[in-house]
Design a protein around this motif. Structure first.
Motif, PDB file in Angstrom:
ATOM      1  N   LEU A  40      24.313  13.379  -6.872  1.00 18.86           N
ATOM      2  CA  LEU A  40      24.873  13.010  -5.573  1.00 18.86           C
ATOM      3  C   LEU A  40      24.832  11.493  -5.370  1.00 18.86           C
ATOM      4  O   LEU A  40      25.710  10.932  -4.711  1.00 18.86           O
ATOM      5  N   ASP A  41      23.821  10.834  -5.934  1.00 17.16           N
ATOM      6  CA  ASP A  41      23.785   9.369  -5.873  1.00 17.16           C
ATOM      7  C   ASP A  41      25.015   8.778  -6.555  1.00 17.16           C
ATOM      8  O   ASP A  41      25.609   7.814  -6.073  1.00 17.16           O
ATOM      9  N   LEU A  42      25.398   9.378  -7.684  1.00 24.42           N
ATOM     10  CA  LEU A  42      26.578   8.901  -8.406  1.00 24.42           C
ATOM     11  C   LEU A  42      27.833   9.102  -7.574  1.00 24.42           C
ATOM     12  O   LEU A  42      28.681   8.217  -7.457  1.00 24.42           O
ATOM     13  N   ALA A  43      27.948  10.305  -6.979  1.00 21.53           N
ATOM     14  CA  ALA A  43      29.127  10.625  -6.176  1.00 21.53           C
ATOM     15  C   ALA A  43      29.233   9.691  -4.975  1.00 21.53           C
ATOM     16  O   ALA A  43      30.307   9.139  -4.684  1.00 21.53           O
ATOM     17  N   ASN A  44      28.128   9.507  -4.276  1.00 29.32           N
ATOM     18  CA  ASN A  44      28.140   8.641  -3.090  1.00 29.32           C
ATOM     19  C   ASN A  44      28.325   7.174  -3.475  1.00 29.32           C
ATOM     20  O   ASN A  44      28.959   6.411  -2.750  1.00 29.32           O
ATOM     21  N   GLY A  45      27.780   6.785  -4.625  1.00 31.97           N
ATOM     22  CA  GLY A  45      27.943   5.414  -5.081  1.00 31.97           C
ATOM     23  C   GLY A  45      29.385   5.090  -5.424  1.00 31.97           C
ATOM     24  O   GLY A  45      29.876   3.998  -5.132  1.00 31.97           O
ATOM     25  N   ALA A  46      30.070   6.054  -6.045  1.00 31.83           N
ATOM     26  CA  ALA A  46      31.484   5.852  -6.394  1.00 31.83           C
ATOM     27  C   ALA A  46      32.309   5.619  -5.137  1.00 31.83           C
ATOM     28  O   ALA A  46      33.181   4.737  -5.101  1.00 31.83           O
ATOM     29  N   LYS A  47      32.042   6.386  -4.107  1.00 31.30           N
ATOM     30  CA  LYS A  47      32.754   6.216  -2.833  1.00 31.30           C
ATOM     31  C   LYS A  47      32.341   4.900  -2.165  1.00 31.30           C
ATOM     32  O   LYS A  47      33.187   4.167  -1.631  1.00 31.30           O
ATOM     33  N   GLY A  48      31.043   4.590  -2.233  1.00 31.94           N
ATOM     34  CA  GLY A  48      30.556   3.385  -1.587  1.00 31.94           C
ATOM     35  C   GLY A  48      31.155   2.112  -2.156  1.00 31.94           C
ATOM     36  O   GLY A  48      31.425   1.149  -1.423  1.00 31.94           O
ATOM     37  N   LEU A  49      31.394   2.102  -3.448  1.00 30.83           N
ATOM     38  CA  LEU A  49      31.981   0.921  -4.069  1.00 30.83           C
ATOM     39  C   LEU A  49      33.402   0.667  -3.580  1.00 30.83           C
ATOM     40  O   LEU A  49      33.798  -0.475  -3.355  1.00 30.83           O
ATOM     41  N   MET A  50      34.169   1.724  -3.400  1.00 32.74           N
ATOM     42  CA  MET A  50      35.517   1.525  -2.885  1.00 32.74           C
ATOM     43  C   MET A  50      35.500   1.209  -1.393  1.00 32.74           C
ATOM     44  O   MET A  50      36.395   0.529  -0.887  1.00 32.74           O
ATOM     45  N   ASP A  51      34.472   1.678  -0.694  1.00 31.89           N
ATOM     46  CA  ASP A  51      34.301   1.253   0.700  1.00 31.89           C
ATOM     47  C   ASP A  51      34.041  -0.252   0.759  1.00 31.89           C
ATOM     48  O   ASP A  51      34.457  -0.930   1.710  1.00 31.89           O
ATOM     49  N   GLU A  52      33.319  -0.775  -0.250  1.00 29.76           N
ATOM     50  CA  GLU A  52      33.102  -2.222  -0.343  1.00 29.76           C
ATOM     51  C   GLU A  52      34.432  -2.965  -0.405  1.00 29.76           C
ATOM     52  O   GLU A  52      34.616  -4.005   0.227  1.00 29.76           O
ATOM     53  N   VAL A  53      35.345  -2.421  -1.182  1.00 24.54           N
ATOM     54  CA  VAL A  53      36.673  -3.036  -1.286  1.00 24.54           C
ATOM     55  C   VAL A  53      37.383  -2.988   0.064  1.00 24.54           C
ATOM     56  O   VAL A  53      37.957  -3.975   0.529  1.00 24.54           O
ATOM     57  N   ALA A  54      37.333  -1.820   0.695  1.00 23.77           N
ATOM     58  CA  ALA A  54      38.061  -1.620   1.946  1.00 23.77           C
ATOM     59  C   ALA A  54      37.539  -2.498   3.078  1.00 23.77           C
ATOM     60  O   ALA A  54      38.312  -2.941   3.936  1.00 23.77           O
ATOM     61  N   THR A  55      36.210  -2.770   3.062  1.00 27.27           N
ATOM     62  CA  THR A  55      35.626  -3.517   4.170  1.00 27.27           C
ATOM     63  C   THR A  55      35.427  -4.996   3.880  1.00 27.27           C
ATOM     64  O   THR A  55      35.233  -5.784   4.804  1.00 27.27           O
ATOM     65  N   GLY A  56      35.460  -5.394   2.597  1.00 30.31           N
ATOM     66  CA  GLY A  56      35.195  -6.786   2.271  1.00 30.31           C
ATOM     67  C   GLY A  56      36.278  -7.453   1.452  1.00 30.31           C
ATOM     68  O   GLY A  56      36.807  -8.497   1.825  1.00 30.31           O
ATOM     69  N   LYS A  57      36.612  -6.832   0.339  1.00 25.12           N
ATOM     70  CA  LYS A  57      37.558  -7.492  -0.570  1.00 25.12           C
ATOM     71  C   LYS A  57      38.964  -7.532   0.009  1.00 25.12           C
ATOM     72  O   LYS A  57      39.680  -8.526  -0.154  1.00 25.12           O
ATOM     73  N   ILE A  58      39.366  -6.480   0.684  1.00 24.43           N
ATOM     74  CA  ILE A  58      40.713  -6.444   1.277  1.00 24.43           C
ATOM     75  C   ILE A  58      40.870  -7.526   2.338  1.00 24.43           C
ATOM     76  O   ILE A  58      41.942  -8.096   2.519  1.00 24.43           O
ATOM     77  N   THR A  59      39.787  -7.825   3.039  1.00 23.29           N
ATOM     78  CA  THR A  59      39.858  -8.819   4.111  1.00 23.29           C
ATOM     79  C   THR A  59      39.751 -10.254   3.578  1.00 23.29           C
ATOM     80  O   THR A  59      40.085 -11.202   4.283  1.00 23.29           O
ATOM     81  N   GLY A  60      39.253 -10.409   2.348  1.00 21.05           N
ATOM     82  CA  GLY A  60      39.024 -11.751   1.817  1.00 21.05           C
ATOM     83  C   GLY A  60      37.755 -12.391   2.333  1.00 21.05           C
ATOM     84  O   GLY A  60      37.517 -13.584   2.100  1.00 21.05           O
ATOM     85  N   GLU A  61      36.904 -11.611   3.011  1.00 17.69           N
ATOM     86  CA  GLU A  61      35.691 -12.165   3.606  1.00 17.69           C
ATOM     87  C   GLU A  61      34.550 -12.307   2.596  1.00 17.69           C
ATOM     88  O   GLU A  61      33.623 -13.089   2.814  1.00 17.69           O
ATOM     89  N   GLU A  62      34.593 -11.556   1.487  1.00 18.55           N
ATOM     90  CA  GLU A  62      33.464 -11.549   0.554  1.00 18.55           C
ATOM     91  C   GLU A  62      33.292 -12.904  -0.131  1.00 18.55           C
ATOM     92  O   GLU A  62      32.194 -13.443  -0.187  1.00 18.55           O
ATOM     93  N   GLU A  63      34.377 -13.437  -0.664  1.00 18.64           N
ATOM     94  CA  GLU A  63      34.310 -14.720  -1.377  1.00 18.64           C
ATOM     95  C   GLU A  63      35.035 -15.769  -0.542  1.00 18.64           C
ATOM     96  O   GLU A  63      36.093 -16.280  -0.897  1.00 18.64           O
ATOM     97  N   ALA A  64      34.445 -16.102   0.597  1.00 22.21           N
ATOM     98  CA  ALA A  64      35.104 -16.932   1.600  1.00 22.21           C
ATOM     99  C   ALA A  64      35.366 -18.353   1.118  1.00 22.21           C
ATOM    100  O   ALA A  64      36.272 -19.026   1.637  1.00 22.21           O
ATOM    101  N   PHE A  65      34.603 -18.843   0.149  1.00 17.34           N
ATOM    102  CA  PHE A  65      34.740 -20.225  -0.309  1.00 17.34           C
ATOM    103  C   PHE A  65      35.467 -20.325  -1.649  1.00 17.34           C
ATOM    104  O   PHE A  65      36.263 -21.235  -1.864  1.00 17.34           O
TER     105      PHE A  65
END
Length: 383
Positions: A267-292
């Motif tokens: 279940l850690d693997l399953a939730n981790g796989a989803k969590g990584l794409m949530d990272e994209v949806a909440t950070g990478k898509i916005t451009g906020e992760e690598e602001a500089f």
């Protein structure tokens, strides 16, 4: 644009198979024409346009490849199983260099030997057959145990690379080699972004290593990768940049040590796989992760790799319980990867601020389409 030799495909070992990669400098000697069948080393001659493998078959057990890079680009070598599950890999093979890969393959079947000039794309592939071997595991508990072992191997390989690349990055910062440090920044963070769900299990280590300036709590010191990102791209190196770099390496080493003892569940693997794409949806898509630095697409690729790595480890479990879900996941992973591949610049990616609003919207839609089947994985695994 930025050009970094950074992309690595996730190391997801075939469930039910123990994979061991031993990477050492080696001499290419002896006759390898029948090496695979005889159990001896198989010679691989890699160039910028070809991947010549001296044998196309080997007996189950330890299979040894000796790779020589005769091209002009840094290359990688992989042995893939079905679904692009990686049995073993050797990365960063510089022109003129030899490397050895020893892979333990227990199951007979069809595989692919692959060179990746420039360490990008699907590579130059050739069919490779393993003969003999043990029957595949079919017991559900055994499949789940094999999945967690597979993912533990993936984490181990990425944390080892994270420590190694962080040390190089820190050395460049402390030597005030700004261009070298900038070139190493995204390459180093790839390994962290692939395993971020694991890093988040260790309390304060994740914010110490990866906190963004905008997310700091009152009184919280700005440390880690993003503090050094700001120093390199915005303010210039500061009086304490060297100390911040040293602390980053200490924290990464602490993370690596703790990761070795981490006990994960399917279940850690399953939730981790989803969590990584949530990272994209909440950070990478916005451009906020690598602001500089605006190197978000490298993180995006790493999150995708990490998510796919977890799913590949779970693949035999999912295939047995819901083959349709596996097909859907493969399709949606491929769709997101295709969009990323369109934004490649040399061996790296474009800066995120070079993307148009329509391109960002297209990425967001593809991530949403992938997140939907990923959200079903935990339920299937728990059956």
């Amino acid at each position: 644009m930025i050009v970094l030799k950074s992309r690595r495909t996730p190391l997801a070992v075939l469930a039910g198979v123990s994979a061991l990669a031993v990477l050492t400098a080696c001499d290419s000697k002896g006759d390898t024409a029948a090496a695979g069948a005889a159990g001896g080393p198989i010679r691989v001659e890699a160039t910028d346009t070809a991947c010549a493998v001296s044998a196309s078959t080997a007996n189950a057990g330890n299979v040894t490849f000796e790779i020589t890079n005769k091209g002009t680009k840094v290359t990688e070598f992989y042995l893939y199983a079905e679904g692009d599950r990686i049995m073993g890999e050797v990365e960063n093979i510089a022109p003129g260099l030899n490397r050895r890969l020893i892979v333990e393959v227990a199951d007979a079947g069809k595989y692919q030997a692959t060179c990746k000039p420039g360490m990008a794309g699907n590579g130059i592939r050739s069919d490779f057959t393993i003969t003999g071997g043990a029957a595949k595991q079919t017991n559900a508990s055994a499949l789940k145990a094999a999945a967690t072992k597979s993912y533990a191997d993936y984490i181990s390989n990425n944390t080892a690379a994270l420590e190694e690349e962080t040390a190089k990055f820190v050395d460049a910062v402390k030597a005030k080699k700004v261009d070298e440090a900038k070139a190493g920044y995204a390459r180093t963070r790839v390994y962290y972004e692939r395993i971020e769900p694991v890093a988040e299990k260790f309390g304060d280590l994740d914010p110490l290593i990866d906190a963004r300036e905008a997310d700091l709590e009152p009184g919280q010191k700005f440390t880690g990768f993003h503090r050094l990102e700001k120093d390199l791209w915005k303010t210039g190196l500061q009086a304490d940049s060297g100390a911040i770099a040293d602390k980053l390496l200490v924290d990464v080493k602490d993370l690596v040590g703790k990761a070795k003892a981490l006990q994960l569940t399917p279940l850690d693997l399953a939730n981790g796989a989803k969590g990584l794409m949530d990272e994209v949806a909440t950070g990478k898509i916005t451009g906020e992760e690598e602001a500089f630095s605006h190197t978000d697409l490298f993180d995006f690729q790493a999150n995708l790799d990490g998510s796919k790595g977890a799913i590949n480890s779970l693949r035999p479990v999912l295939q047995e319980k819901d083959a349709t879900l596996v097909s859907t996941l493969d399709k949606e992973f491929a769709n997101v990867q295709a969009l990323l591949d369109k934004q490649r610049a040399g061996d790296g990616f474009k800066f995120y601020n070079e993307l148009s609003p329509d391109q960002i919207k297209e990425f967001a839609s593809a991530v949403d389409a992938l997140s939907e089947p990923l959200s079903k994985v935990a339920e299937v695994v728990a059956r």
